[in-house]
Scaffold this active site. Structure first.
Site, PDB file in Angstrom:
ATOM      1  N   ARG A  55     -21.186  55.684 -36.628  1.00 45.18           N
ATOM      2  CA  ARG A  55     -20.681  54.988 -35.367  1.00 45.18           C
ATOM      3  C   ARG A  55     -19.860  53.711 -35.452  1.00 45.18           C
ATOM      4  O   ARG A  55     -18.703  53.420 -35.065  1.00 45.18           O
ATOM      5  CB  ARG A  55     -21.733  54.815 -34.377  1.00 45.18           C
ATOM      6  CG  ARG A  55     -22.181  55.961 -33.551  1.00 45.18           C
ATOM      7  CD  ARG A  55     -23.807  55.867 -33.205  1.00 45.18           C
ATOM      8  NE  ARG A  55     -24.443  56.159 -34.745  1.00 45.18           N
ATOM      9  CZ  ARG A  55     -24.603  57.301 -35.059  1.00 45.18           C
ATOM     10  NH1 ARG A  55     -24.135  58.311 -34.611  1.00 45.18           N
ATOM     11  NH2 ARG A  55     -25.090  57.342 -36.480  1.00 45.18           N
ATOM     12  N   LYS A  84     -17.789  45.502 -60.638  1.00 41.91           N
ATOM     13  CA  LYS A  84     -17.433  44.782 -61.843  1.00 41.91           C
ATOM     14  C   LYS A  84     -17.893  43.423 -62.050  1.00 41.91           C
ATOM     15  O   LYS A  84     -17.578  42.519 -63.129  1.00 41.91           O
ATOM     16  CB  LYS A  84     -15.919  44.646 -62.257  1.00 41.91           C
ATOM     17  CG  LYS A  84     -15.064  46.041 -62.398  1.00 41.91           C
ATOM     18  CD  LYS A  84     -13.609  45.676 -62.685  1.00 41.91           C
ATOM     19  CE  LYS A  84     -12.867  46.503 -61.567  1.00 41.91           C
ATOM     20  NZ  LYS A  84     -11.368  46.383 -61.597  1.00 41.91           N
ATOM     21  N   ARG A 105     -20.193  45.399 -42.867  1.00 42.20           N
ATOM     22  CA  ARG A 105     -21.551  45.766 -43.218  1.00 42.20           C
ATOM     23  C   ARG A 105     -21.988  45.735 -44.641  1.00 42.20           C
ATOM     24  O   ARG A 105     -21.251  46.072 -45.536  1.00 42.20           O
ATOM     25  CB  ARG A 105     -21.898  47.413 -42.719  1.00 42.20           C
ATOM     26  CG  ARG A 105     -23.272  47.693 -42.928  1.00 42.20           C
ATOM     27  CD  ARG A 105     -23.419  49.123 -42.274  1.00 42.20           C
ATOM     28  NE  ARG A 105     -23.503  48.979 -40.648  1.00 42.20           N
ATOM     29  CZ  ARG A 105     -24.098  50.064 -40.065  1.00 42.20           C
ATOM     30  NH1 ARG A 105     -24.319  51.258 -40.320  1.00 42.20           N
ATOM     31  NH2 ARG A 105     -23.975  49.771 -38.919  1.00 42.20           N
ATOM     32  N   HIS A 133     -27.192  42.912 -35.788  1.00 40.78           N
ATOM     33  CA  HIS A 133     -26.165  43.951 -35.712  1.00 40.78           C
ATOM     34  C   HIS A 133     -25.590  43.522 -34.163  1.00 40.78           C
ATOM     35  O   HIS A 133     -25.915  44.342 -33.181  1.00 40.78           O
ATOM     36  CB  HIS A 133     -26.879  45.412 -35.576  1.00 40.78           C
ATOM     37  CG  HIS A 133     -25.775  46.490 -35.674  1.00 40.78           C
ATOM     38  ND1 HIS A 133     -24.443  46.240 -35.451  1.00 40.78           N
ATOM     39  CD2 HIS A 133     -25.733  47.825 -35.776  1.00 40.78           C
ATOM     40  CE1 HIS A 133     -23.890  47.278 -35.477  1.00 40.78           C
ATOM     41  NE2 HIS A 133     -24.789  48.383 -35.824  1.00 40.78           N
TER      42      HIS A 133
HETATM   43  N1   CP Z   1     -25.796  52.453 -34.391  1.00 42.72           N
HETATM   44  C1   CP Z   1     -25.380  52.325 -35.666  1.00 42.72           C
HETATM   45  O1   CP Z   1     -25.002  51.115 -36.360  1.00 42.72           O
HETATM   46  O2   CP Z   1     -25.039  53.466 -36.311  1.00 42.72           O
HETATM   47  P1   CP Z   1     -24.370  53.732 -37.525  1.00 42.72           P
HETATM   48  O3   CP Z   1     -25.212  53.207 -38.722  1.00 42.72           O
HETATM   49  O4   CP Z   1     -23.814  55.027 -37.937  1.00 42.72           O
HETATM   50  O5   CP Z   1     -23.278  52.804 -37.862  1.00 42.72           O
END
Ligand code: CP
Length: 351
Positions: A55, A84, A105, A133
């Site tokens: 997502r 590396k 991420r 998040h």
């Molecule tokens: N909700 C969410 O972060 O989903 P993903 O890990 O698929 O990005």
């Protein structure tokens, strides 16, 4: 939009005023999407995914494409020069030389803050380990605002792995800024909410309690936010079984309010049985679509900020954090940053 934090590292960067602006832009995008189809045509977004995602990665990429913008990036860090031995700092210096904003991420907690120290363009945290998040929380706030009409006066049950579930850390930190929100935290003791979040709840005098079963609390909830067990963060605890009293079933839903919203950041594993999906109160797939629109609003603002030369070019030492998955453990040149309460500023672990 100006005068807001340059980077989106944690949900604390989203003030109420900034949220109002983003949500208002999001609503405008949803009502007339064609008018935004060229809005970022001269912008390049870097999409750096050091960890799996469906997502977040795809909604950011789709958001950028729907704004007419362009993309660079990777979803397999083994194919970059990090394999590396290149540091996170140097990787950020490079991508910020090429792109107008960086969506990242990373499995290490505090990686987004660390990246922001070396980037000339805005960093958007798309998840840093089990820590935060914030764009999932923007998604969640949009969903609540759209489906409930306002964010306030709600009893919110948060169920599952509250220890490693970064989405719930960001969500609780955001909701405490809205009026009259009560929390019921439903988890086994071994997966309870971390201290830095319960400390925040107490500091804000928010009403909260813990429970160990969905069934007992379901009739009083306005929002039920389900989460999966984050096995990938548990090491030798990965064999833990999702407790049956925390699994949402169609039968349990008969006890819930008629206007309950069942939310989930997804991916769903076993914690919501598929029979619940047909219930109109199950809003988790609509929630994921709202995420694309609020990310469009965010990208529009971040990609239009001017470049700003990053500050940290000197070697520093930050081997101070006891958290084994803190970014300072793999990037020890990072500057030492501690908050007044005695927490590591990268990952919020108590030092
Ligand atoms: N909700 C969410 O972060 O989903 P993903 O890990 O698929 O990005």
């Amino acid at each position: 939009m100006t005068n807001y934090p340059r980077h989106l590292i944690s949900i604390a960067d989203i003030t109420t005023e900034y949220w109002d602006l983003l949500y208002s832009r999001c609503r405008d995008i949803m009502s007339r999407p064609k008018d935004y189809s060229d809005a970022a045509s001269d912008k390049i977004m870097a999409s750096l995914f050091f960890e799996p995602s469906t997502r977040t990665q795809m909604s950011f990429q789709t958001a950028q494409l729907r704004l007419g913008g362009k993309l660079i990036g990777f979803s397999d860090p083994k194919m970059t020069s990090g394999a590396k031995g290149e540091t996170l700092a140097d990787t950020m210096r490079m991508f910020s030389a090429y792109a107008d904003c960086i969506v990242m991420r990373n499995p290490y907690e505090g990686a987004a803050l660390a990246a922001s120290l070396y980037s000339d363009v805005p960093i958007i945290n798309a998840g840093d380990g089990g820590h935060q998040h914030p764009t999932q929380t923007l998604t969640d706030l949009t969903t609540i605002a759209e489906l409930r009409g306002e964010i306030g006066g709600l009893t919110v049950g948060i169920c599952g792995d509250l220890k490693y579930g970064r989405t719930v850390h960001s969500l609780v930190s955001a909701l405490i800024n809205f009026p009259r929100i009560n929390f019921v935290l439903i988890s086994p003791p071994s997966l309870a909410m971390p201290e830095y979040i319960t400390w925040l709840l107490d500091a804000k005098s928010v009403t909260w309690r813990t429970e160990s079963s969905i069934e007992a609390v379901l009739p009083e909830l306005d929002i039920l936010y389900m989460t999966r067990i984050q096995r990938e963060r548990m090491g030798d605890g990965a064999s833990i079984v999702y407790p049956p009293e925390m699994i949402l079933t169609a039968e349990k839903m008969t006890r819930a309010k008629s206007d309950l919203c069942v939310m989930h950041p997804l991916p769903r594993v076993t914690e919501i049985e598929p029979a619940v999906d047909a219930d109109p109160r199950a809003v988790y797939f609509r929630q994921a679509r709202y995420g694309m629109f609020i990310r469009m609003a965010l990208l529009l603002e971040k990609q239009n900020l001017p470049r700003e030369r990053s500050r940290y070019y000197e070697a520093a030492t930050a081997r101070h954090c006891p958290n084994p998955v803190c970014i300072t453990r793999t990037n020890p040149y990072l500057p030492d940053r501690r908050s007044p309460g005695g927490f590591c500023e990268y990952c919020d672990t108590k030092i």
